[in-house]
Design a protein around this motif. Sequence first.
Motif, PDB file in Angstrom:
ATOM      1  N   LYS A  38       0.830  -1.204   0.000  1.00  9.19           N
ATOM      2  CA  LYS A  38       0.000   0.000   0.000  1.00  9.19           C
ATOM      3  C   LYS A  38       0.869   1.261   0.000  1.00  9.19           C
ATOM      4  CE  LYS A  38      -3.802  -2.254   2.430  1.00  9.19           C
ATOM      5  NZ  LYS A  38      -4.611  -2.322   3.667  1.00  9.19           N
ATOM      6  N   GLU A  39       0.328   2.299  -0.582  1.00  7.44           N
ATOM      7  CA  GLU A  39       1.036   3.576  -0.613  1.00  7.44           C
ATOM      8  C   GLU A  39       1.111   4.174   0.788  1.00  7.44           C
ATOM      9  OE1 GLU A  39       0.307   8.119  -2.242  1.00  7.44           O
ATOM     10  OE2 GLU A  39      -0.647   6.448  -3.293  1.00  7.44           O
ATOM     11  N   ARG A  92       2.280   7.752   2.767  1.00  9.17           N
ATOM     12  CA  ARG A  92       2.688   9.150   2.627  1.00  9.17           C
ATOM     13  C   ARG A  92       2.857   9.774   4.002  1.00  9.17           C
ATOM     14  NH1 ARG A  92      -0.610  12.803  -1.477  1.00  9.17           N
ATOM     15  NH2 ARG A  92       0.957  14.243  -0.661  1.00  9.17           N
ATOM     16  N   VAL A  93       3.647  10.835   4.027  1.00  7.73           N
ATOM     17  CA  VAL A  93       3.915  11.541   5.281  1.00  7.73           C
ATOM     18  C   VAL A  93       3.150  12.860   5.287  1.00  7.73           C
ATOM     19  CG1 VAL A  93       5.686  12.596   6.737  1.00  7.73           C
ATOM     20  CG2 VAL A  93       6.175  10.468   5.498  1.00  7.73           C
ATOM     21  N   PHE A  94       2.370  13.058   6.353  1.00 10.48           N
ATOM     22  CA  PHE A  94       1.670  14.317   6.568  1.00 10.48           C
ATOM     23  C   PHE A  94       2.057  14.841   7.950  1.00 10.48           C
ATOM     24  CE2 PHE A  94      -1.005  11.916   3.655  1.00 10.48           C
ATOM     25  CZ  PHE A  94      -1.343  12.859   2.686  1.00 10.48           C
ATOM     26  N   ASN A  95       2.554  16.054   8.013  1.00  8.26           N
ATOM     27  CA  ASN A  95       2.954  16.669   9.281  1.00  8.26           C
ATOM     28  C   ASN A  95       3.895  15.763  10.080  1.00  8.26           C
ATOM     29  OD1 ASN A  95       1.298  18.988   8.844  1.00  8.26           O
ATOM     30  ND2 ASN A  95      -0.483  17.801   9.524  1.00  8.26           N
ATOM     31  N   GLY A  96       4.798  15.109   9.340  1.00  8.08           N
ATOM     32  CA  GLY A  96       5.815  14.295   9.984  1.00  8.08           C
ATOM     33  C   GLY A  96       5.358  12.909  10.410  1.00  8.08           C
ATOM     34  N   LYS A  97       4.153  12.505  10.024  1.00  7.34           N
ATOM     35  CA  LYS A  97       3.633  11.199  10.427  1.00  7.34           C
ATOM     36  C   LYS A  97       3.227  10.399   9.196  1.00  7.34           C
ATOM     37  CE  LYS A  97       0.309   9.133  13.655  1.00  7.34           C
ATOM     38  NZ  LYS A  97      -0.734   9.407  14.684  1.00  7.34           N
ATOM     39  N   GLU A  98       3.476   9.060   9.239  1.00  9.00           N
ATOM     40  CA  GLU A  98       3.171   8.203   8.106  1.00  9.00           C
ATOM     41  C   GLU A  98       1.707   7.756   8.124  1.00  9.00           C
ATOM     42  OE1 GLU A  98       6.004   4.997   8.358  1.00  9.00           O
ATOM     43  OE2 GLU A  98       7.356   6.017   6.952  1.00  9.00           O
ATOM     44  N   TYR A  99       1.133   7.701   6.920  1.00 14.90           N
ATOM     45  CA  TYR A  99      -0.258   7.282   6.755  1.00 14.90           C
ATOM     46  C   TYR A  99      -0.359   6.320   5.582  1.00 14.90           C
ATOM     47  CZ  TYR A  99      -1.580  11.186   9.788  1.00 14.90           C
ATOM     48  OH  TYR A  99      -1.707  12.049  10.850  1.00 14.90           O
ATOM     49  N   LEU A 100      -1.273   5.351   5.702  1.00 19.77           N
ATOM     50  CA  LEU A 100      -1.551   4.407   4.619  1.00 19.77           C
ATOM     51  C   LEU A 100      -2.711   4.908   3.761  1.00 19.77           C
ATOM     52  CD1 LEU A 100      -1.660   0.893   6.358  1.00 19.77           C
ATOM     53  CD2 LEU A 100       0.250   1.938   5.146  1.00 19.77           C
ATOM     54  N   LEU A 101      -2.613   4.634   2.474  1.00 19.86           N
ATOM     55  CA  LEU A 101      -3.739   4.877   1.582  1.00 19.86           C
ATOM     56  C   LEU A 101      -4.642   3.647   1.585  1.00 19.86           C
ATOM     57  CD1 LEU A 101      -5.039   6.796  -0.532  1.00 19.86           C
ATOM     58  CD2 LEU A 101      -3.828   5.467  -2.284  1.00 19.86           C
ATOM     59  N   GLU A 102      -5.887   3.831   1.976  1.00 18.75           N
ATOM     60  CA  GLU A 102      -6.874   2.747   1.996  1.00 18.75           C
ATOM     61  C   GLU A 102      -8.010   3.073   1.037  1.00 18.75           C
ATOM     62  OE1 GLU A 102      -6.775  -0.089   3.422  1.00 18.75           O
ATOM     63  OE2 GLU A 102      -5.464   0.021   5.169  1.00 18.75           O
ATOM     64  N   GLU A 103      -8.402   2.080   0.233  1.00 21.19           N
ATOM     65  CA  GLU A 103      -9.451   2.298  -0.752  1.00 21.19           C
ATOM     66  C   GLU A 103     -10.832   2.040  -0.150  1.00 21.19           C
ATOM     67  OE1 GLU A 103      -8.765   0.159  -4.339  1.00 21.19           O
ATOM     68  OE2 GLU A 103      -6.782   1.023  -4.665  1.00 21.19           O
ATOM     69  N   ALA A 104     -11.812   2.744  -0.676  1.00 17.68           N
ATOM     70  CA  ALA A 104     -13.191   2.598  -0.214  1.00 17.68           C
ATOM     71  C   ALA A 104     -13.749   1.230  -0.590  1.00 17.68           C
ATOM     72  CB  ALA A 104     -14.064   3.691  -0.820  1.00 17.68           C
ATOM     73  N   ILE A 105     -14.795   0.823   0.128  1.00 19.08           N
ATOM     74  CA  ILE A 105     -15.472  -0.444  -0.134  1.00 19.08           C
ATOM     75  C   ILE A 105     -16.892  -0.182  -0.614  1.00 19.08           C
ATOM     76  CG2 ILE A 105     -16.506  -2.484   0.957  1.00 19.08           C
ATOM     77  CD1 ILE A 105     -14.064  -2.624   2.777  1.00 19.08           C
ATOM     78  N   GLN A 106     -17.251  -0.821  -1.705  1.00 18.08           N
ATOM     79  CA  GLN A 106     -18.630  -0.876  -2.170  1.00 18.08           C
ATOM     80  C   GLN A 106     -18.945  -2.334  -2.492  1.00 18.08           C
ATOM     81  OE1 GLN A 106     -18.596   1.905  -5.482  1.00 18.08           O
ATOM     82  NE2 GLN A 106     -19.429   3.525  -4.199  1.00 18.08           N
ATOM     83  N   ALA A 107     -20.224  -2.661  -2.625  1.00 15.21           N
ATOM     84  CA  ALA A 107     -20.604  -4.051  -2.871  1.00 15.21           C
ATOM     85  C   ALA A 107     -21.786  -4.117  -3.827  1.00 15.21           C
ATOM     86  CB  ALA A 107     -20.948  -4.748  -1.560  1.00 15.21           C
ATOM     87  N   ASP A 108     -21.973  -5.300  -4.401  1.00 14.72           N
ATOM     88  CA  ASP A 108     -23.123  -5.519  -5.283  1.00 14.72           C
ATOM     89  C   ASP A 108     -24.430  -5.370  -4.510  1.00 14.72           C
ATOM     90  OD1 ASP A 108     -21.405  -6.224  -7.455  1.00 14.72           O
ATOM     91  OD2 ASP A 108     -21.195  -8.225  -6.585  1.00 14.72           O
ATOM     92  N   PHE A 109     -24.441  -5.903  -3.286  1.00 15.70           N
ATOM     93  CA  PHE A 109     -25.639  -5.872  -2.447  1.00 15.70           C
ATOM     94  C   PHE A 109     -25.264  -5.507  -1.015  1.00 15.70           C
ATOM     95  CE2 PHE A 109     -26.566  -8.800  -5.880  1.00 15.70           C
ATOM     96  CZ  PHE A 109     -27.857  -8.464  -6.257  1.00 15.70           C
ATOM     97  N   SER A 110     -26.195  -4.855  -0.331  1.00 17.66           N
ATOM     98  CA  SER A 110     -26.075  -4.634   1.108  1.00 17.66           C
ATOM     99  C   SER A 110     -27.306  -5.203   1.794  1.00 17.66           C
ATOM    100  CB  SER A 110     -25.970  -3.140   1.429  1.00 17.66           C
ATOM    101  OG  SER A 110     -24.689  -2.626   1.153  1.00 17.66           O
ATOM    102  N   PHE A 111     -27.070  -5.930   2.893  1.00 22.59           N
ATOM    103  CA  PHE A 111     -28.154  -6.412   3.757  1.00 22.59           C
ATOM    104  C   PHE A 111     -28.094  -5.598   5.052  1.00 22.59           C
ATOM    105  CE2 PHE A 111     -28.170 -11.171   2.268  1.00 22.59           C
ATOM    106  CZ  PHE A 111     -28.591 -10.771   1.016  1.00 22.59           C
ATOM    107  N   VAL A 112     -29.207  -4.951   5.415  1.00 25.20           N
ATOM    108  CA  VAL A 112     -29.244  -4.239   6.686  1.00 25.20           C
ATOM    109  C   VAL A 112     -30.515  -4.603   7.444  1.00 25.20           C
ATOM    110  CG1 VAL A 112     -27.863  -2.302   5.856  1.00 25.20           C
ATOM    111  CG2 VAL A 112     -30.359  -2.184   5.701  1.00 25.20           C
ATOM    112  N   ARG A 113     -30.458  -4.389   8.751  1.00 30.63           N
ATOM    113  CA  ARG A 113     -31.629  -4.638   9.584  1.00 30.63           C
ATOM    114  C   ARG A 113     -31.974  -3.380  10.361  1.00 30.63           C
ATOM    115  NH1 ARG A 113     -31.291  -7.918  15.145  1.00 30.63           N
ATOM    116  NH2 ARG A 113     -32.890  -6.729  16.228  1.00 30.63           N
ATOM    117  N   ALA A 114     -33.259  -3.023  10.352  1.00 32.58           N
ATOM    118  CA  ALA A 114     -33.728  -1.846  11.076  1.00 32.58           C
ATOM    119  C   ALA A 114     -34.866  -2.215  12.009  1.00 32.58           C
ATOM    120  CB  ALA A 114     -34.181  -0.768  10.094  1.00 32.58           C
TER     121      ALA A 114
END
Length: 228
Positions: free
Chosen positions: A131-132, A134-156
């Motif tokens: 993973k990429e 990068r340094v921001f304000n002297g601290k290292e950070y990972l690049l993480e990609e968003a998640i999407q899906a074909d379907f979502s199951f939720v309960r309300a």
Amino acid sequence: MKPVLDTFEEAVQDIKDGATILVGGFGLVGIPENLILALKEKGTKDLTVISNNCGVDDWGLGLLLKNRQIKKMVGSYVGENKEFERQVLSGELEVELIPQGTLAERIRAGGAGIPAFYTPAGVGTPIAEGKEVRVFNGKEYLLEEAIQADFSFVRAWKGDIMGNLVYNKTARNFNPMIAAAGKVTIAEVEELVGVGELSPDQIHTPSIYIQKVIVGEQEKKIERLTTR
């Protein structure tokens, strides 16, 4: 108004082998248990399932696991399922473990249309491999990609015929963000009400994210019973 379906079999009929599915809940709290049961009965295979965890051996997503329907599990916690452990150690199941906050934000970003973001979680660990950084304000950070899906199951807890949803207490865990990140989101609700019966100030998931609604009574099993 959104389609209010009559059966859970109808709710999952469009899900094909190889689909990617986001599933709400945390442990056994707030899981769309009837949609999971219907998918088990349908027998759809080679699924990639994204959820906080994989249920327990005899309930929730553990049922799909036991039925050999899950090819890959993406989650942040797997400690309550012995069948999960067995399948991982035998090489039957592909697993992607993600820090819980990162998982939540990747799903939220997917629902918000944000393709990626930087986080300090996982820097200097195996999670950072490939993973990429990068340094921001002297601290290292990972690049993480968003998640999407074909379907979502939720309960309300409650939903109206427009598809607006209200979750009950801790069932408002991963459900709101998962509702937004599926191309097709199916909402399993305990009580269906008419338009105007839900206060706009109470709505947790607006109807724009919901494609299908179905009403179902739940067993609400206890994940780990403790007594004094």
